[in-house]
Write a protein that holds these residues in place. Structure first.
Motif, PDB file in Angstrom:
ATOM      1  N   CYS A  37     -10.520 -22.940   8.079  1.00 58.68           N
ATOM      2  CA  CYS A  37     -10.279 -22.270   9.355  1.00 58.68           C
ATOM      3  C   CYS A  37     -11.228 -21.084   9.538  1.00 58.68           C
ATOM      4  O   CYS A  37     -11.359 -20.249   8.657  1.00 58.68           O
ATOM      5  N   HIS A  40      -9.021 -17.483   9.887  1.00 58.30           N
ATOM      6  CA  HIS A  40      -8.376 -16.745   8.797  1.00 58.30           C
ATOM      7  C   HIS A  40      -9.025 -17.221   7.506  1.00 58.30           C
ATOM      8  O   HIS A  40      -9.675 -18.275   7.486  1.00 58.30           O
ATOM      9  N   CYS A  58      -4.811 -24.932  13.589  1.00 56.75           N
ATOM     10  CA  CYS A  58      -4.819 -24.470  12.210  1.00 56.75           C
ATOM     11  C   CYS A  58      -3.378 -24.296  11.765  1.00 56.75           C
ATOM     12  O   CYS A  58      -2.623 -23.550  12.385  1.00 56.75           O
ATOM     13  N   CYS A  61      -2.875 -20.330  10.150  1.00 54.68           N
ATOM     14  CA  CYS A  61      -2.653 -19.127  10.947  1.00 54.68           C
ATOM     15  C   CYS A  61      -2.041 -19.426  12.293  1.00 54.68           C
ATOM     16  O   CYS A  61      -1.692 -18.519  13.050  1.00 54.68           O
TER      17      CYS A  61
END
Ligand SMILES: [Zn+2]
Length: 699
Positions: A37, A40, A58, A61
């Motif tokens: 991702c 994050h 994602c 997060c």
């Protein structure tokens, strides 16, 4: 292409995997792709891209969305920039203003500013301005009004303005393009406005975009306007709207008069919701523009026949624009366009021989009373028609009834229709059932005629009230010859009124779904509902209302703008604030705003505060719930395709967390659902969550 279809087109053309693949290293895993991702930090990939749905998510997060959301977040760019960027990449043309065009426009605005100052100083100080000063004093125009409306004077002579503007650095070509000078056949040019009182014409934002010039004393034409220029399209401008828009919205009423001087006179005396159409008759674009501020139109009508005819055309244009174009109305089966004929238009008749300016100057209180007692247009037509016939005779009765039938048949609302049938019957002293039968017969005939009338060569002529037609049309006043009749049967809007521009709200009813419903209501009541909703969510221990609640890029853009706006606690009105933004955003904003207004009008109960509050909080919770359900579905796919035990474990954790969040949301929702209203709201939501059918009369 509308903004909405531009966005769809871009999504269709661009591959979500290749767009995101430029920023994130993606690996195919079953039907989806995954990677680390970018939003994050993580060691095992929980960032997934789903090509079937063109979305990404994602699970670490919680970020997710479509390509627009991704690029917006990754590049940290505002929506209009992302739109331009992706449109270019997809090869989808955007009707946008190129920088050189924008500069040229700014240049034209600057010329108008310079000319305004020049005309103003001629009026205020020049010896030649004396005649204009005398004229204004004679008409009772105050110093304050002269300043507010930036009135000026064009001196007698051929090149005063040209010389002045050249000395300010503008080329003759630019001056001609601005419509301020007229080229000579022999080369060179001369001033368009000479020896005239100058009335600057401003756009909604108060920028001078053209001029009107009134002759002092005798001569023709009495009024001379700037020609069509890149800045000025008279069919899309309303004189005085920049000054009137607040009052129009505050009173929810717009008063239309004919002349510039009428507008100035009204404003000067504190009647600030008064505007004038540019030129001879109102256009549908002007009605669209006004309806952003109010849908209640009052026409101030001169008692003479010419005034009546001009007003009548205006009334017809309002009806055409606001009804035939359709008003979005929520129904049990989604949304439909609704006939709202006559509901919002009334007529204030000036005393014999007086125009609005006369009334205002003699007795402002009389003006106030005339506007307050404006007659709904149907009553007006019935009254006028009745006055034309001897209702004591049999033939008078039947002619009267026959002449009001076209009007009655246009009334969509059943209760109103019944009311007016009763009135007509009472006036003619016949039974209601007889009027009803005549009406039914008339409507059967209309349907037959409209079936036959497939070709545009044989339009039924307009049917204004008798008081209005008994003289031959005066084209000089009406401009009637240029335009086909407007009074046509349903669904056959005349081509002249077809708006060529800003997509009318009603032209894209498919845009209204649960997100738009929620956002529209939040916008309309941003000052009260927004803080309330945040407090309510905090009480439920849920996240505050935030941009991630929306998936549609335009909704997101609007949310962010309004959130920033509210944070700044500005003096400026939200609608004015939005008007200065990119067209893509402003158009969508007006669609939502308009939708919310109509929704509330059709559901008066929702205006009550608690109802609105329940409506938005349940709307939001259901949006979040839907989103979680969608994520859980995606998670299932990801779990099935997980490559390593570690990945599997992380995905399982997310699954558990999300299931917990889902339970919490459902519990919160059930709090609100214990009331009867919820069932009702829920029904509306379920209806609006599937795209409604296109309106029937959308040709
Ligand atoms: Zn993440």
């Amino acid at each position: 292409m509308t903004q909405y279809s531009v966005i769809q087109e871009i999504k269709d053309r661009l591959d979500v995997v290749s767009v995101i693949g430029r920023y994130v290293q993606l690996k195919k895993s079953g039907s989806s792709y995954k990677g680390l991702c970018p939003f994050h930090s993580e060691k095992t990939p929980s960032f997934h891209v789903f090509p079937q749905t063109n979305t990404w998510k994602c699970f670490g997060c919680g970020a997710g969305g479509d390509i627009f959301t991704f690029v917006e977040k990754r590049e940290n760019l505002p929506f209009p920039d992302v739109l331009r960027m992706l449109a270019r990449e997809a090869g989808v043309p955007l009707e946008e203003v190129r920088p050189e065009v924008r500069d040229a426009r700014q240049r034209l605005l600057d010329i108008h500013n310079a000319a305004t100052s020049f005309f103003q100083s001629n009026l205020l100080t020049g010896p030649e301005g004396e005649r204009a000063r005398v004229y204004l004093a004679h008409r009772g125009v105050s110093q304050e009004a002269i300043e507010q409306f930036q009135l000026g004077f064009a001196r007698d002579g051929w090149e005063h303005l040209i010389h002045h503007l050249k000395s300010k650095g503008y080329s003759l070509e630019e001056i001609i393009q601005a419509g301020l000078a007229i080229p000579r056949d022999t080369g060179g040019a001369y001033d368009r406005f000479r020896n005239r009182l100058i009335i600057p014409i401003r756009d909604v934002q108060g920028r001078v975009i053209a001029f009107g010039g009134r002759i002092l004393g005798e001569g023709e034409p009495k009024y001379l306007n700037s020609p069509q220029t890149p800045l000025f399209d008279k069919s899309r401008v309303i004189f005085g709207l920049d000054m009137a828009k607040r009052a129009i919205r505050a009173r929810d009423q717009v008063v239309l008069v004919e002349g510039y001087m009428d507008v100035i006179s009204a404003h000067q005396r504190g009647f600030k919701n008064v505007v004038a159409a540019m030129g001879t008759s109102l256009t549908s674009q002007q009605v669209q523009l006004l309806s952003r501020y109010s849908r209640n139109f009052v026409f101030a009508l001169d008692a003479d026949a010419a005034g009546a005819r001009a007003t009548w055309r205006g009334v017809m244009i309002v009806q055409e624009t606001l009804s035939e174009r359709g008003v979005l109305a929520p129904t049990s089966s989604g949304f439909r366009t609704e006939k709202r004929l006559f509901a919002d238009v009334s007529i204030a008749i000036m005393p014999q021989g007086q125009d609005p300016d006369d009334v205002l100057r003699q007795d402002p209180e009389q003006w106030r009373a005339l506007i307050e007692n404006a007659i709904p247009v149907v009553d007006y037509i019935i009254q006028q028609t009745a006055a034309q016939h001897d209702l004591a005779t049999a033939s008078g009765k039947s002619q009267f009834v026959a002449e009001v039938l076209p009007t009655l048949s246009k009334i969509g609302d059943a209760i109103q229709r019944r009311h007016y049938i009763g009135r007509v019957a009472a006036l003619a002293r016949v039974r209601e059932i007889d009027v009803e039968e005549a009406l039914a017969q008339f409507e059967r005939g209309e349907r037959r005629r409209s079936l036959k009338r497939k070709t545009p060569e044989s339009p039924i002529p307009p049917e204004p009230p008798p008081g209005v037609v008994d003289q031959p049309p005066d084209n000089a006043i009406l401009g009637a010859a240029e335009e086909p009749p407007l009074w046509m049967d349903d669904g056959t809007a005349s081509p002249a009124t077809e708006p060529a521009l800003p997509p009318a709200p009603a032209s894209q009813p498919r845009r209204i779904g649960p997100e738009e419903h929620l956002l529209g209501l939040m916008l309309l009541h941003h000052d009260t509902l927004w803080p309330w909703l945040d407090a309510e969510l905090a009480g439920l221990e849920l996240d505050p209302f935030y941009v991630e609640d929306f998936t549609d890029p335009l909704n997101r853009a609007i949310f962010q703008i309004v959130e920033d706006y509210l944070f700044d606690e500005p003096e400026e009105d939200l609608v004015d604030f939005i008007a200065r933004l990119d067209d893509a955003v402003a158009d969508h904003f007006h669609l939502l705003w308009h939708y919310a207004q109509v929704f509330e009008e059709s559901k008066p109960k929702y205006i009550q505060e608690q109802h609105l509050q329940r409506e938005v909080v349940t709307g939001l919770l259901r949006l979040r719930l839907e989103k979680i359900k969608e994520t859980l579905r995606q998670l299932e796919i990801a779990l099935n395709e997980a490559a390593t035990p570690e990945e599997r474990r992380e995905l399982s954790n997310s699954f558990i967390e999300l299931t917990f969040a889902r339970k919490k949301l459902e519990k919160s929702l059930s709090r609100y659902s214990q009331t009867m209203h919820w069932t009702h709201n829920r029904r509306i939501y379920m209806m609006s969550s599937t795209p409604p059918a296109a309106p029937v009369n959308d040709a």
